[in-house]
Scaffold this active site. Structure first.
Site, PDB file in Angstrom:
ATOM      1  N   ASP A 482       0.825  -1.209   0.000  1.00  0.00           N
ATOM      2  CA  ASP A 482       0.000   0.000   0.000  1.00  0.00           C
ATOM      3  C   ASP A 482       0.865   1.268   0.000  1.00  0.00           C
ATOM      4  OD1 ASP A 482      -2.316   1.499   0.155  1.00  0.00           O
ATOM      5  OD2 ASP A 482      -3.066   0.536   1.969  1.00  0.00           O
ATOM      6  N   ASP A 552     -10.853   2.339  -2.434  1.00  0.00           N
ATOM      7  CA  ASP A 552     -11.330   2.142  -1.060  1.00  0.00           C
ATOM      8  C   ASP A 552     -12.851   2.238  -1.008  1.00  0.00           C
ATOM      9  OD1 ASP A 552      -8.929   1.654   0.038  1.00  0.00           O
ATOM     10  OD2 ASP A 552      -8.697   3.569   1.062  1.00  0.00           O
TER      11      ASP A 552
HETATM   12  C1  GLA Z   1      -5.616   2.101   2.484  1.00  0.00           C
HETATM   13  C2  GLA Z   1      -6.101   0.891   1.729  1.00  0.00           C
HETATM   14  C3  GLA Z   1      -7.104   0.151   2.560  1.00  0.00           C
HETATM   15  C4  GLA Z   1      -6.464  -0.267   3.851  1.00  0.00           C
HETATM   16  C5  GLA Z   1      -5.920   0.948   4.573  1.00  0.00           C
HETATM   17  C6  GLA Z   1      -5.116   0.569   5.794  1.00  0.00           C
HETATM   18  O1  GLA Z   1      -6.609   3.061   2.637  1.00  0.00           O
HETATM   19  O2  GLA Z   1      -6.632   1.262   0.493  1.00  0.00           O
HETATM   20  O3  GLA Z   1      -7.582  -0.968   1.856  1.00  0.00           O
HETATM   21  O4  GLA Z   1      -5.425  -1.174   3.582  1.00  0.00           O
HETATM   22  O5  GLA Z   1      -5.078   1.716   3.737  1.00  0.00           O
HETATM   23  O6  GLA Z   1      -4.585   1.649   6.446  1.00  0.00           O
END
Ligand code: GLA
Length: 731
Positions: A482, A552
């Protein structure tokens, strides 16, 4: 050889199966671009270029007062600088003597079998089924001795040409590149072209916009250090009349994950020029004598058969030629459940095992432990950078936790955010200078975190060492990688003042080195990319990640648009998509049908589902397996446009032999006492008979009927019902 050089005419014709690209060494050895389009012979197309005396468009000195030859009005293969061409340019360089000029003329060329590679940057790879030839054409400025090698790899069967440029400083002093594009594409007439791009924002990535070219510079860009949620490094130029089935479409996908630009100018004579490459804002790169600078690659495709064919060219190519991971094709990807929306930071080993147990009954095959398992990490204020297991949460230790999950017959995945650091972390306390911060200023915080200077070797080595340490400590099957903020405060403590313009690009090169050191050394681990959703979803990332978390935003109806937009360039098998508890009014089966237009998984607390919901999920997980080959390897067709006010949204995945298809229809709006609606299929065998099931009825019809008359979609149904129609040839 897919590339033909006609020595007499001095033309190069680059042939893919269905397209031809032609350039020519023309007057005064300037390299002219003559053609990119449907296949033609190797005939010299110079007759297309007419010359007139154009006022205020200067003439090169050597043209000896020949006023009809101006670089401002001629199609170029790569531009000059300050030689009378006032349009957007592909190179801006400050020479060793301080001047800003570049006058590149043909110097030499070579051709060879196979695809080119670049220094530290990903490129597409040729498989044993591909015929690939490469042309390297060198243009040189005879005064500064700067050479630009134009690189073209022709992937014949795929109808893809990969391009890039390599600058070589053959002079004696340092030069500074202010702008260097990967591609320059001139169109002799661009008046009827539309620009298609994929703008968006956090939670709403890759929406689709189409606009006619007008007489100015259209600029698509990310200056965020990542390819971004706001723009995607893909654009297409298409005929104004082009639709899904018909019309010329030129696609350009930049293999780069940092700040980029794509500019298109419609000039005074209705000629169009497109350039694409590293964003020149906050960029300047010193190239010493004898040194090279490589631009990222661009993947170009052309078809006169409309947007669907353009997308298919990319889908096939992205599946075959970007990533050698066994998880692309050979090993089926497991259905996963991710803990983020289930527990956020609030979990421990016992809770994970409980979720896994409940999820197993839903047909889930892998649990992914998301953010929160490492360092001191109970919220987003601390812990990033400390890649050590938090034993207050994972009390039994990682190897034991993983083996408990494995004992359930499930696989285990884990989350990292390698490029970031929290101020409240051991890493930051030990190495505050590893975070990017401009001297005398305080760094911009975003999600309470700072960005590591990934351009630095020791930072890269730390990341490779610490993350590999975790990966090698337990039976880890999957990693989600990420990045949760954009990049600001470009400054590196180890570079001199005059090289600070290099940081943004050096960061990206550093990142690729880290990914090489982690991803390429773990071929048995499946890697998914993520950037707060789909904020760095690009073709370079797909050389590392077999799939990318799309957004997200897990609201199913929003995802209809997201999948539609993404599908212009990215295949279904790369789009991470999960069923979550967002949008409770939408039935779980519909959420699952929509997530199947992606890699499919769950993002919820399985322990909180009712028996009935678990059963429904189990059924939908079964469909994932049943339709895996169609979704992952079939040809994807957009059947409706969810950006228009439609009642139904539909798409279809058709097997390569066309004998099976999955038609998905989602009711997004149920009008009272409304008309019967029909969805017309695509890509079927017209004369064969198919059996259709999926809405409680079963019937047979020819491909012809299904494509021209359509499938009637039931209307006496609950709101937001989805249908998964399975079509299968029966005779
Ligand atoms: C990002 C990702 C989410 C999750 C969060 C964790 O927003 O897109 O899917 O992994 O970080 O902090």
């Amino acid at each position: 050889m897919a590339i033909i050089y006609n020595e007499k005419k001095r033309t190069f014709s680059l042939h893919t199966a269905k397209t031809t690209y032609q350039l020519k060494i023309g007057n005064l050895n300037y390299v002219k671009h003559l053609y990119y389009g449907a296949t033609i012979q190797d005939e010299d197309l110079i007759y297309l270029v007419r010359r007139y005396d154009r006022g205020f468009s200067g003439n090169p000195y050597e043209s000896l007062k020949e006023r009809t030859f101006s670089l401002d009005a001629q199609p170029q293969e790569f531009t000059t600088q300050q030689q009378g061409d006032f349009r957007i340019n592909s190179i801006e360089v400050q020479n060793a003597d301080g001047s800003f000029s570049f006058n590149g003329r043909y110097r030499s060329h070579k051709m060879y079998k196979g695809a080119f590679t670049l220094n530290g940057l990903p490129t597409a790879i040729a498989t044993e089924n591909d015929t690939v030839d490469t042309l390297e054409l060198v243009i040189e400025d005879s005064v500064t001795k700067i050479q630009v090698t134009l690189l073209y790899s022709v992937f014949e069967e795929a109808d893809i040409i990969m391009r890039a440029a390599r600058v070589h400083n053959g002079g004696e002093g340092e030069i500074s590149l202010k702008r260097i594009m990967s591609v320059n594409m001139d169109y002799m007439n661009g008046r009827n072209l539309d620009l298609v791009s994929l703008p968006g924002r956090y939670g709403q990535e890759r929406q689709v916009e189409r606009q006619p070219l007008t007489h100015h510079v259209h600029k698509i860009r990310s200056g965020r250090g990542i390819s971004s949620h706001q723009q995607n490094p893909f654009i297409a130029l298409v005929d104004r009349t082009a639709n899904e089935e018909y019309g010329s479409c030129y696609g350009f996908s930049l293999m780069y994950s940092g700040s980029f630009i794509a500019e298109v100018e419609l000039d005074q004579y209705d000629q169009a020029r497109l350039v694409m490459g590293i964003n020149d804002r906050l960029f300047s790169y010193v190239v010493g004598p004898g040194e090279d600078f490589d631009t990222p690659a661009v993947l170009m495709t052309y078809t006169h058969k409309g947007l669907t064919k353009m997308s298919h060219n990319y889908h096939n190519f992205f599946r075959n030629n970007l990533n050698r991971s066994k998880f692309v094709k050979d090993v089926k990807r497991p259905i996963l459940i991710n803990t983020w929306e289930a527990a956020f930071f609030d979990f421990d080993d016992e809770k994970l095992v409980e979720i896994a147990k409940a999820a197993r009954d839903m047909g889930v095959e892998m649990i992914v432990m998301d953010d929160g398992w490492f360092g001191k990490r109970d919220d987003d204020n601390s812990g990033l950078g400390d890649w050590v297991v938090n034993e207050k949460k994972i009390k039994c230790g990682l190897p034991k936790l993983v083996s408990q999950i494995n004992d359930l017959g499930m696989k285990f995945g884990i989350w990292f955010e390698p490029e970031m650091v929290s101020e409240d972390s051991d890493l930051f306390r030990a190495h505050p200078d590893w975070a990017m911060e401009i001297p005398g200023r305080r760094a911009v915080r975003s999600r309470n975190q700072l960005v590591l200077d990934v351009s630095r070797r020791e930072v890269q080595d730390y990341l490779i060492r610490s993350i590999n340490g975790i990966l090698d400590s337990a039976n880890i099957y999957y990693v989600k990688w990420d990045i949760n903020r954009a990049i600001t405060d470009l400054w590196s403590n180890v570079l001199p003042a005059d090289r600070q313009g290099e940081i943004s690009h050096r960061y990206v090169l550093g990142l690729y080195r880290v990914m090489d050191g982690i991803i390429k050394t773990h071929p048995d681990i499946m890697f998914e990319g993520c950037a707060g959703g789909g904020g760095r979803f690009d073709s370079a990332m797909l050389t590392y990640f077999v799939q990318y978390w799309s957004s997200d935003n897990t609201k199913p109806l929003d995802n209809l648009k997201l999948h539609y937009g993404s599908s212009f360039v990215y295949p279904v098998c790369t789009m991470g998509a999960h069923v979550s508890t967002a949008s409770p009014m939408v039935p779980i089966e519909t959420k699952a049908a929509i997530a199947m237009c992606g890699t499919f998984g769950y993002e919820l607390d399985a322990t909180k589902l009712s028996k009935e919901e678990i059963e429904k999920c189990r059924k939908m997980s079964g469909y994932y397996h049943k339709f895996y080959d169609l979704n992952f390897f079939g040809d994807y067709y957009r059947l409706t446009n969810p950006f228009e006010p439609v009642n139904l949204v539909a798409w279809e995945c058709v097997a390569k032999d066309k004998k099976k298809a999955l038609l998905t229809v989602v009711t997004v709006h149920l009008t009272v006492n409304g008309p019967q609606e029909y969805i017309k299929c695509k890509g079927l065998l017209p004369n064969r008979k198919y059996r259709i099931t999926g809405d409680g009825n079963e019937w047979t019809a020819t491909g012809m009927a299904l494509m021209h008359a359509g499938v009637p979609v039931p209307r006496e149904i609950p709101e937001f019902t989805a249908f998964l129609y399975h079509l299968e040839v029966i005779d």
